[in-house]
Enzyme design. Structure first.
Site, mmCIF file in Angstrom:
data_model
loop_
_atom_site.group_PDB
_atom_site.id
_atom_site.type_symbol
_atom_site.label_atom_id
_atom_site.label_comp_id
_atom_site.label_asym_id
_atom_site.label_seq_id
_atom_site.Cartn_x
_atom_site.Cartn_y
_atom_site.Cartn_z
ATOM 1 N N LYS A 25 0.836 -1.205 0.000
ATOM 2 C CA LYS A 25 0.000 0.000 0.000
ATOM 3 C C LYS A 25 0.868 1.250 0.000
ATOM 4 O O LYS A 25 0.496 2.267 -0.604
ATOM 5 C CB LYS A 25 -0.905 -0.005 1.227
ATOM 6 C CG LYS A 25 -1.563 1.338 1.543
ATOM 7 C CD LYS A 25 -2.231 1.310 2.893
ATOM 8 C CE LYS A 25 -2.697 2.698 3.312
ATOM 9 N NZ LYS A 25 -1.572 3.627 3.607
ATOM 10 N N ASN A 26 2.022 1.206 0.671
ATOM 11 C CA ASN A 26 2.876 2.387 0.775
ATOM 12 C C ASN A 26 3.812 2.573 -0.420
ATOM 13 O O ASN A 26 4.641 3.474 -0.410
ATOM 14 C CB ASN A 26 3.690 2.335 2.073
ATOM 15 C CG ASN A 26 2.827 2.608 3.289
ATOM 16 O OD1 ASN A 26 1.666 2.998 3.179
ATOM 17 N ND2 ASN A 26 3.377 2.387 4.466
ATOM 18 N N CYS A 123 -5.488 8.718 7.943
ATOM 19 C CA CYS A 123 -5.741 8.234 9.296
ATOM 20 C C CYS A 123 -5.334 9.275 10.339
ATOM 21 O O CYS A 123 -4.321 9.956 10.189
ATOM 22 C CB CYS A 123 -4.978 6.936 9.553
ATOM 23 S SG CYS A 123 -5.585 5.557 8.568
ATOM 24 N N VAL A 335 7.254 7.505 16.417
ATOM 25 C CA VAL A 335 6.964 8.018 15.074
ATOM 26 C C VAL A 335 5.691 8.862 15.048
ATOM 27 O O VAL A 335 5.688 9.991 14.566
ATOM 28 C CB VAL A 335 6.883 6.863 14.061
ATOM 29 C CG1 VAL A 335 6.588 7.392 12.657
ATOM 30 C CG2 VAL A 335 8.180 6.065 14.060
#
Length: 444
Positions: A25-26, A123, A335
């Protein structure tokens, strides 16, 4: 919320069987954006059928790119021969739930001389400002105008290479530099760059198109701009984040799951941690089998980090498994400052997780003095009970699904459409692994 956005999960059954993961997906949506830079068609393989891919496909088509399925499953053919401006309202309608549109800026500035970016979604897991992106584009020579409907960018002259230092190795900002610098005049030096496997794969895509990009071992990337790029033929690397999610599901449910497509090379930090917790895995040329070998799982201390560290997207699914480990586990999230918020629902299910503002790890991080609850102490093992769950974000959502599968009784999980952003065909995968799930009115 409609019935098809709600899932009833009857827990307590180990997941057993085989599933397959496709491209990351990334990486895949970013590789699709890269096709905009080409003067020739591109072929992208191993593409998952997820919402982010559909969003980018729609945005590309709005800008005149022809996108169609290829002959093999998971193949897209992208022809950017007739790139054109798109209607602002149409862009906004397609892009509202995705953060990908910001990466269209560089390619559109090169192809059209201007770009429009609507308000960004994604998100809600912490502060994800687009300041990095805008500052990067300004350094290349773009002008940015804030309008009520979004951001309007122009390149009065050809974009120029520059020297950029990122205050934090942001994946998105690194992608922005790569997609902009490859056709900028002169050379670009990017220091403190992100070096995730998906970044390396995007560099491979751009190099196939004719870009000149060098990666140093000190997080420095050097790009020499070229006047023209062609197309590419590329098979996307497998989604290591989805693979790890299924691994954690196997561990938490005392199951045994073979993940076709999972690759050891991109998952080394996760595999080490999985083994420390007490999970077992076996690697072959086609994938990795993950299982709970019996006995007690072990508590661990863990810090997330950018690559090559333990990825933040692995943290949430693993925390669910750690609720079943004996002793006190410590997780320090460095992160995203708000990524541990999902644990409140796990506590409602019977877990014992305490959040702290301090850095409970060996490395002080940028959240340590900013009043964010970014460390967790997990006491286990806990007997999880079914509950009413509302999915907060992509990885947190899949983690709730794991918790519901591991719990006693039935859970009602709401907002499952969010999981479709990054997990291809997850309902059928659950069924193939023997999960007892159903949507209201349609028993599974």
């Amino acid at each position: 919320m409609t019935d098809d956005d709600v899932l009833l999960v009857h827990g307590g059954t180990p997941l057993e069987g085989e599933i397959k993961v496709r491209g990351a997906k990334n990486l895949v949506p970013k590789a699709m954006v890269a096709a905009l830079l080409g003067s020739e068609p591109s072929r992208l393989r191993n593409v998952p059928d997820i919402r982010d891919v559909r969003v980018v496909r729609g945005l590309l088509q709005l800008h005149g790119v022809t996108v169609r399925a290829g002959d093999e499953p998971g193949e897209l053919l992208l022809d950017p021969s007739h790139v054109e401006s798109a209607n602002v309202a149409d862009i906004d309608a397609h892009a509202g739930s995705s953060r990908i549109p910001i990466l269209f800026c560089g390619p559109l500035l090169h192809r059209l001389g201007h770009a429009f970016i609507p308000g960004l979604g994604g998100c809600h897991i912490g502060d994800r400002p687009i300041d990095f992106h805008l500052e990067v584009l300004r350094q290349f020579g773009a002008t940015v105008e804030k309008r009520p409907e979004g951001l309007y960018l122009q390149a009065p002259q050809r974009l120029r290479g520059t020297k950029i230092h990122l205050p934090y190795p942001s994946v998105g900002a690194t992608e922005q530099v790569l997609l902009t610098a490859v056709m900028a005049e002169g050379s670009t030096e990017l220091s403190n760059a992100a070096v995730e496997p998906e970044i390396e794969d995007l560099i491979c895509v751009l190099q196939k198109m004719g870009a000149i990009i060098a990666m140093d071992t000190d997080r420095t990337i050097r790009i020499t701009g070229v006047d023209r790029l062609g197309g590419y033929n590329h098979r996307a690397l497998a989604d290591r984040l989805e693979a790890a999610s299924w691994a954690c599901a196997a561990l938490a449910t005392h199951g045994n799951v073979y993940v076709h497509g999972a690759q050891q090379r991109t998952m080394v930090p996760f595999l080490n941690t999985f083994r420390k917790v007490g999970g077992a895995f076996e690697i072959d040329e086609d994938g990795i089998r993950f299982w709970h070998p019996g006995g007690q799982l072990k508590a661990i201390a863990l810090e997330t980090d950018v690559a090559p560290g333990f990825q933040t997207d692995w943290q949430q699914p693993l925390v669910v498994a750690l609720t079943q480990a004996t002793g006190l586990s410590i997780v320090h999230e460095t992160v995203y400052e708000s990524r541990l918020g999902f644990t409140s629902a796990l506590n409602q299910m019977g877990a014992t997780i305490q959040l702290y503002r301090e850095c409970l790890g060996g490395t002080p991080c940028r959240f340590g003095q900013r009043n964010f609850q970014h460390s967790a102490v997990i006491s286990g093992p806990s007997r999880l009970q079914g509950a009413e769950l509302i999915i907060p974000d992509l990885r947190g959502g899949f983690s709730y699904l794991i918790a519901a599968l591991a719990a006693e009784g039935t859970s009602t999980v709401r907002g499952i459409s969010l999981i479709n952003r990054g997990y291809e065909d997850f309902m059928n995968k659950l069924a193939s692994l023997g999960a007892k799930v159903e949507t209201p009115g349609f028993p599974g």
